[in-house]
Structures are given as structure tokens and as C-alpha cells.
Scaffold this motif. Structure first.
Motif, PDB file in Angstrom:
ATOM      1  N   LYS A  12       0.688  -1.299   0.085  1.00 29.85           N
ATOM      2  CA  LYS A  12       0.005  -0.102  -0.257  1.00 29.85           C
ATOM      3  C   LYS A  12       0.744   1.342  -0.038  1.00 29.85           C
ATOM      4  O   LYS A  12       0.453   2.390  -0.398  1.00 29.85           O
ATOM      5  CB  LYS A  12      -0.712  -0.050   1.313  1.00 29.85           C
ATOM      6  CG  LYS A  12      -2.066  -1.124   1.201  1.00 29.85           C
ATOM      7  CD  LYS A  12      -2.594  -1.344   2.511  1.00 29.85           C
ATOM      8  CE  LYS A  12      -3.563  -2.436   2.474  1.00 29.85           C
ATOM      9  NZ  LYS A  12      -4.248  -2.461   3.885  1.00 29.85           N
ATOM     10  N   ARG A  13       1.952   1.273   0.372  1.00 31.36           N
ATOM     11  CA  ARG A  13       3.158   2.386   0.451  1.00 31.36           C
ATOM     12  C   ARG A  13       3.967   2.665  -0.506  1.00 31.36           C
ATOM     13  O   ARG A  13       4.546   3.573  -0.560  1.00 31.36           O
ATOM     14  CB  ARG A  13       3.800   2.133   1.940  1.00 31.36           C
ATOM     15  CG  ARG A  13       2.984   2.241   3.029  1.00 31.36           C
ATOM     16  CD  ARG A  13       3.579   2.075   4.451  1.00 31.36           C
ATOM     17  NE  ARG A  13       2.748   2.245   5.553  1.00 31.36           N
ATOM     18  CZ  ARG A  13       1.865   1.532   6.068  1.00 31.36           C
ATOM     19  NH1 ARG A  13       1.374   0.596   5.521  1.00 31.36           N
ATOM     20  NH2 ARG A  13       1.211   2.109   7.262  1.00 31.36           N
ATOM     21  N   PHE A  14       4.147   1.318  -1.439  1.00 26.94           N
ATOM     22  CA  PHE A  14       5.076   1.711  -2.436  1.00 26.94           C
ATOM     23  C   PHE A  14       4.711   1.073  -3.771  1.00 26.94           C
ATOM     24  O   PHE A  14       3.607   0.485  -3.765  1.00 26.94           O
ATOM     25  CB  PHE A  14       6.262   0.302  -1.911  1.00 26.94           C
ATOM     26  CG  PHE A  14       7.121   0.999  -0.738  1.00 26.94           C
ATOM     27  CD1 PHE A  14       8.046   2.031  -0.588  1.00 26.94           C
ATOM     28  CD2 PHE A  14       6.811   0.126   0.231  1.00 26.94           C
ATOM     29  CE1 PHE A  14       8.865   2.402   0.606  1.00 26.94           C
ATOM     30  CE2 PHE A  14       7.446   0.507   1.613  1.00 26.94           C
ATOM     31  CZ  PHE A  14       8.234   1.356   1.528  1.00 26.94           C
ATOM     32  N   SER A  15       4.991   2.060  -4.918  1.00 26.00           N
ATOM     33  CA  SER A  15       4.744   1.377  -6.257  1.00 26.00           C
ATOM     34  C   SER A  15       6.016   1.489  -7.039  1.00 26.00           C
ATOM     35  O   SER A  15       7.018   1.916  -6.639  1.00 26.00           O
ATOM     36  CB  SER A  15       3.831   2.714  -6.822  1.00 26.00           C
ATOM     37  OG  SER A  15       4.615   3.753  -6.808  1.00 26.00           O
ATOM     38  N   LYS A  16       5.962   0.642  -8.147  1.00 24.38           N
ATOM     39  CA  LYS A  16       7.096   0.259  -8.910  1.00 24.38           C
ATOM     40  C   LYS A  16       7.117   1.190 -10.148  1.00 24.38           C
ATOM     41  O   LYS A  16       5.968   1.535 -10.614  1.00 24.38           O
ATOM     42  CB  LYS A  16       7.122  -1.078  -9.302  1.00 24.38           C
ATOM     43  CG  LYS A  16       8.553  -1.443  -9.840  1.00 24.38           C
ATOM     44  CD  LYS A  16       8.432  -2.650 -10.175  1.00 24.38           C
ATOM     45  CE  LYS A  16       9.342  -3.819  -9.252  1.00 24.38           C
ATOM     46  NZ  LYS A  16       9.393  -5.000  -9.687  1.00 24.38           N
ATOM     47  N   THR A  17       8.273   1.958 -10.518  1.00 25.78           N
ATOM     48  CA  THR A  17       8.255   2.652 -11.726  1.00 25.78           C
ATOM     49  C   THR A  17       8.439   1.883 -12.880  1.00 25.78           C
ATOM     50  O   THR A  17       8.775   0.689 -12.731  1.00 25.78           O
ATOM     51  CB  THR A  17       9.481   3.759 -11.378  1.00 25.78           C
ATOM     52  OG1 THR A  17      10.598   3.080 -11.359  1.00 25.78           O
ATOM     53  CG2 THR A  17       9.271   4.600 -10.217  1.00 25.78           C
ATOM     54  N   GLY A  18       8.655   2.390 -13.997  1.00 26.22           N
ATOM     55  CA  GLY A  18       8.849   1.693 -15.267  1.00 26.22           C
ATOM     56  C   GLY A  18      10.128   1.139 -15.396  1.00 26.22           C
ATOM     57  O   GLY A  18      10.335  -0.045 -15.927  1.00 26.22           O
ATOM     58  N   THR A  19      11.266   1.536 -14.775  1.00 22.98           N
ATOM     59  CA  THR A  19      12.705   1.204 -14.545  1.00 22.98           C
ATOM     60  C   THR A  19      12.921   0.010 -13.599  1.00 22.98           C
ATOM     61  O   THR A  19      13.941  -0.279 -13.494  1.00 22.98           O
ATOM     62  CB  THR A  19      13.624   2.273 -14.311  1.00 22.98           C
ATOM     63  OG1 THR A  19      13.451   3.122 -13.388  1.00 22.98           O
ATOM     64  CG2 THR A  19      13.696   3.390 -15.769  1.00 22.98           C
ATOM     65  N   GLY A  20      11.945  -0.184 -12.690  1.00 24.76           N
ATOM     66  CA  GLY A  20      11.793  -0.986 -11.677  1.00 24.76           C
ATOM     67  C   GLY A  20      12.240  -0.546 -10.213  1.00 24.76           C
ATOM     68  O   GLY A  20      12.535  -1.295  -9.281  1.00 24.76           O
TER      69      GLY A  20
END
Length: 65
Positions: A12-20
Motif C-alpha cells: 500500500k505504501r510503495f509502487s514500482k516505476t517503469g525502470t523497476g
């Protein structure tokens, strides 16, 4: 190999960017905002990247993110 469980609190607190990389929001924006300057509160709005030292552990508890 069995399935791995995702740590839901972390998901719920973190999300991944396109580069990982892992993206997170800054701390200190929840309460006691009257004594903080407008500039400080504005800078706390922006998201930032997870620190490199914690990234290995975070990817372990977020296997499918």
C-alpha cells in the motif's frame, strides 16, 4: 516452488516505476502541520525513490509488485 506472500502493508505504501525502482511518499505530512512552513509542506507533497540500502529487502517482501 510455493507462491510467495506479498506484505500488504508495504504494497500500500510503495509502487514500482517503469525502470523497476520503488517509489514512496515522504513522511511528515499527516499531522502537526500548523508549525511547518508552506515551503516544507509543499516539498513533502512530492514522491521520492526508495533508498538503495533498503531496496533489496523491499523487493523480497514485494515479490510481485
Amino acid at each position: 516452488m510455493p507462491k510467495l506472500k506479498t506484505n500488504k502493508a508495504a504494497a500500500k505504501r510503495f509502487s514500482k516505476t517503469g525502470t523497476g525502482k520503488l517509489k514512496r511518499m515522504k513522511a511528515g505530512k499527516q499531522h502537526i502541520l500548523t508549525k511547518k512552513s508552506t515551503k516544507t509542506k509543499r516539498n513533502l507533497r512530492k514522491s521520492t525513490m526508495m533508498d538503495k540500502t533498503n531496496e533489496k529487502n523491499m523487493k523480497k517482501i514485494l515479490p510481485y509488485l
